[in-house]
Design a protein around this motif. Structure first.
Motif, PDB file in Angstrom:
ATOM      1  N   THR A 147      14.601   4.688   1.673  1.00 42.26           N
ATOM      2  CA  THR A 147      15.192   4.828   0.389  1.00 42.26           C
ATOM      3  C   THR A 147      14.881   6.274   0.223  1.00 42.26           C
ATOM      4  OG1 THR A 147      13.521   4.096  -1.081  1.00 42.26           O
ATOM      5  CG2 THR A 147      14.920   2.528  -0.227  1.00 42.26           C
ATOM      6  N   TRP A 148      15.627   6.876  -0.847  1.00 41.19           N
ATOM      7  CA  TRP A 148      15.370   8.110  -1.297  1.00 41.19           C
ATOM      8  C   TRP A 148      13.820   8.348  -1.836  1.00 41.19           C
ATOM      9  CZ3 TRP A 148      13.354   9.078  -6.084  1.00 41.19           C
ATOM     10  CH2 TRP A 148      13.296   7.986  -7.287  1.00 41.19           C
ATOM     11  N   ARG A 149      12.982   7.181  -2.090  1.00 38.25           N
ATOM     12  CA  ARG A 149      11.667   7.241  -2.518  1.00 38.25           C
ATOM     13  C   ARG A 149      10.744   7.014  -1.512  1.00 38.25           C
ATOM     14  NH1 ARG A 149       9.523   5.579  -7.748  1.00 38.25           N
ATOM     15  NH2 ARG A 149      11.781   5.121  -8.306  1.00 38.25           N
ATOM     16  N   HIS A 150      11.095   6.196  -0.616  1.00 41.80           N
ATOM     17  CA  HIS A 150       9.843   6.138   0.441  1.00 41.80           C
ATOM     18  C   HIS A 150      10.669   5.365   1.824  1.00 41.80           C
ATOM     19  CE1 HIS A 150      10.053   2.501  -1.773  1.00 41.80           C
ATOM     20  NE2 HIS A 150      10.159   1.720  -0.707  1.00 41.80           N
ATOM     21  N   GLN A 151       9.573   5.281   2.689  1.00 43.17           N
ATOM     22  CA  GLN A 151       9.923   4.473   3.979  1.00 43.17           C
ATOM     23  C   GLN A 151       8.980   3.405   4.100  1.00 43.17           C
ATOM     24  OE1 GLN A 151      11.851   5.488   7.263  1.00 43.17           O
ATOM     25  NE2 GLN A 151      11.341   3.299   7.567  1.00 43.17           N
ATOM     26  N   GLY A 194       4.447   7.601  10.956  1.00 46.70           N
ATOM     27  CA  GLY A 194       5.208   6.292  11.569  1.00 46.70           C
ATOM     28  C   GLY A 194       4.419   5.981  12.872  1.00 46.70           C
ATOM     29  N   ARG A 195       4.321   6.977  13.539  1.00 47.11           N
ATOM     30  CA  ARG A 195       3.453   6.432  15.101  1.00 47.11           C
ATOM     31  C   ARG A 195       2.083   5.954  14.873  1.00 47.11           C
ATOM     32  NH1 ARG A 195       6.123  11.384  16.359  1.00 47.11           N
ATOM     33  NH2 ARG A 195       4.117  12.529  16.008  1.00 47.11           N
ATOM     34  N   ILE A 223       3.521  -1.446   3.747  1.00 50.00           N
ATOM     35  CA  ILE A 223       3.320  -0.122   3.394  1.00 50.00           C
ATOM     36  C   ILE A 223       4.276   0.737   3.056  1.00 50.00           C
ATOM     37  CG2 ILE A 223       2.009   2.013   4.539  1.00 50.00           C
ATOM     38  CD1 ILE A 223       0.509   0.110   6.552  1.00 50.00           C
ATOM     39  N   GLU A 224       4.287   1.574   2.025  1.00 49.49           N
ATOM     40  CA  GLU A 224       5.283   2.521   1.651  1.00 49.49           C
ATOM     41  C   GLU A 224       4.994   3.849   1.804  1.00 49.49           C
ATOM     42  OE1 GLU A 224       6.500   1.443  -2.195  1.00 49.49           O
ATOM     43  OE2 GLU A 224       7.553  -0.597  -1.541  1.00 49.49           O
ATOM     44  N   VAL A 225       5.382   4.616   2.629  1.00 49.14           N
ATOM     45  CA  VAL A 225       5.194   6.191   2.785  1.00 49.14           C
ATOM     46  C   VAL A 225       6.221   7.060   2.002  1.00 49.14           C
ATOM     47  CG1 VAL A 225       4.943   7.996   4.643  1.00 49.14           C
ATOM     48  CG2 VAL A 225       4.188   5.549   5.089  1.00 49.14           C
ATOM     49  N   HIS A 226       5.424   7.524   1.052  1.00 49.79           N
ATOM     50  CA  HIS A 226       6.156   8.621   0.300  1.00 49.79           C
ATOM     51  C   HIS A 226       5.869  10.201   0.651  1.00 49.79           C
ATOM     52  CE1 HIS A 226       6.624   5.751  -2.949  1.00 49.79           C
ATOM     53  NE2 HIS A 226       5.706   5.199  -2.308  1.00 49.79           N
ATOM     54  N   THR A 227       6.954  11.035   0.636  1.00 49.91           N
ATOM     55  CA  THR A 227       6.376  12.459   1.083  1.00 49.91           C
ATOM     56  C   THR A 227       6.675  13.164  -0.361  1.00 49.91           C
ATOM     57  OG1 THR A 227       8.970  12.554   1.325  1.00 49.91           O
ATOM     58  CG2 THR A 227       7.659  12.229   3.309  1.00 49.91           C
ATOM     59  N   VAL A 244       0.852  -1.173  -0.102  1.00 49.72           N
ATOM     60  CA  VAL A 244      -0.133   0.085  -0.034  1.00 49.72           C
ATOM     61  C   VAL A 244       0.996   1.189   0.011  1.00 49.72           C
ATOM     62  CG1 VAL A 244      -1.610   1.337   1.360  1.00 49.72           C
ATOM     63  CG2 VAL A 244      -1.775  -1.137   1.105  1.00 49.72           C
ATOM     64  N   ASP A 245       0.781   2.069  -1.015  1.00 51.14           N
ATOM     65  CA  ASP A 245       1.524   3.224  -1.158  1.00 51.14           C
ATOM     66  C   ASP A 245       0.580   4.437  -0.629  1.00 51.14           C
ATOM     67  OD1 ASP A 245       3.992   2.889  -2.820  1.00 51.14           O
ATOM     68  OD2 ASP A 245       2.303   1.699  -3.584  1.00 51.14           O
ATOM     69  N   LEU A 246       1.338   5.397   0.510  1.00 52.11           N
ATOM     70  CA  LEU A 246       0.476   6.452   0.801  1.00 52.11           C
ATOM     71  C   LEU A 246       1.625   7.792   0.505  1.00 52.11           C
ATOM     72  CD1 LEU A 246      -0.090   4.926   4.320  1.00 52.11           C
ATOM     73  CD2 LEU A 246      -1.550   5.000   2.353  1.00 52.11           C
ATOM     74  N   LEU A 247       0.823   8.856   0.254  1.00 54.59           N
ATOM     75  CA  LEU A 247       1.703  10.138   0.038  1.00 54.59           C
ATOM     76  C   LEU A 247       1.072  10.970   1.420  1.00 54.59           C
ATOM     77  CD1 LEU A 247       3.375  12.087  -1.561  1.00 54.59           C
ATOM     78  CD2 LEU A 247       1.222  12.926  -2.756  1.00 54.59           C
ATOM     79  N   VAL A 248       2.167  11.384   2.196  1.00 55.91           N
ATOM     80  CA  VAL A 248       1.835  12.329   3.236  1.00 55.91           C
ATOM     81  C   VAL A 248       2.881  13.663   2.949  1.00 55.91           C
ATOM     82  CG1 VAL A 248       1.364  10.395   4.770  1.00 55.91           C
ATOM     83  CG2 VAL A 248       3.763  11.465   4.981  1.00 55.91           C
TER      84      VAL A 248
END
Length: 184
Positions: A102-106, A88-89, A129-133, A75-79
């Motif tokens: 990575t440079w792309r996501h957590q 993260g919490r 779950i991948e968190v992207h900014t 699941v990819d999320l943009l925050v």
């Protein structure tokens, strides 16, 4: 699942049984992902975090595919970057732990996650779950970022849709271009 739904050739019983199992697993996994997205939405809303569920999650919510037709490994999320720690919490309350950055996501993994359980789609395989900014692809000529076009201007706490279908398609095409560059 696509073969099970559309293949005209029937093949031997073993083949049909295998396709039926994969179809069932794809449907069950899709249900798990939908439940996880609801949990993420509630947790983010409770924490006051606005996010966008990206790519496959957005396509799933729009009903673009039939039950189980689109395999999803994560699941990819943009925050917003200022919400990364709070995100993260929030994911920790759902039983997830930070793993790889990575440079792309957590990447976050379920605390009880083991390695892949089964080949193909299987309900017991962990959902990452991948968190992207930011939404950025490193293309041959230049880095291409479209975060501002993907994150809604008036985002509310919890899960938000893409601002438009065009923003979703732009993101999917940019992601495909990045994969082609990497021969992935």
């Amino acid at each position: 699942v696509l073969l099970s739904n559309r293949l005209r050739w029937q093949g031997p019983a073993l083949w049909q049984g295998s396709l039926a199992k994969q179809k069932r697993q794809g449907v069950l996994r899709q249900q798990r992902i939908a439940e996880l997205l609801e949990q993420i939405d509630r947790a983010a809303a409770q924490a006051g975090i606005a996010l966008v569920a990206l790519k496959g999650s957005a396509l799933l919510s729009l009903g673009i595919y039939g039950p189980g037709e689109r395999p999803m490994g994560d699941v990819d999320l943009l925050v917003r970057s200022e919400d990364v720690e709070a995100t993260g919490r929030s994911l920790t309350t759902l039983g997830y732990a930070a793993e790889l950055r990575t440079w792309r996501h957590q990447t976050f993994v379920p605390g009880s996650a083991s390695t892949r359980v089964r080949l193909g789609e299987h309900v017991d395989n962990p959902i990452l779950i991948e968190v992207h900014t930011r939404i950025l692809e490193r293309l041959p000529a230049l880095d291409t970022e479209i975060t501002a076009q993907v994150f809604p201007r008036a985002a509310q706490a919890g899960a938000n849709p893409y601002p438009s279908s065009a923003a979703l398609m732009r993101h999917l095409l940019l992601h495909a271009a990045g994969n082609m560059r990497a021969r992935a």
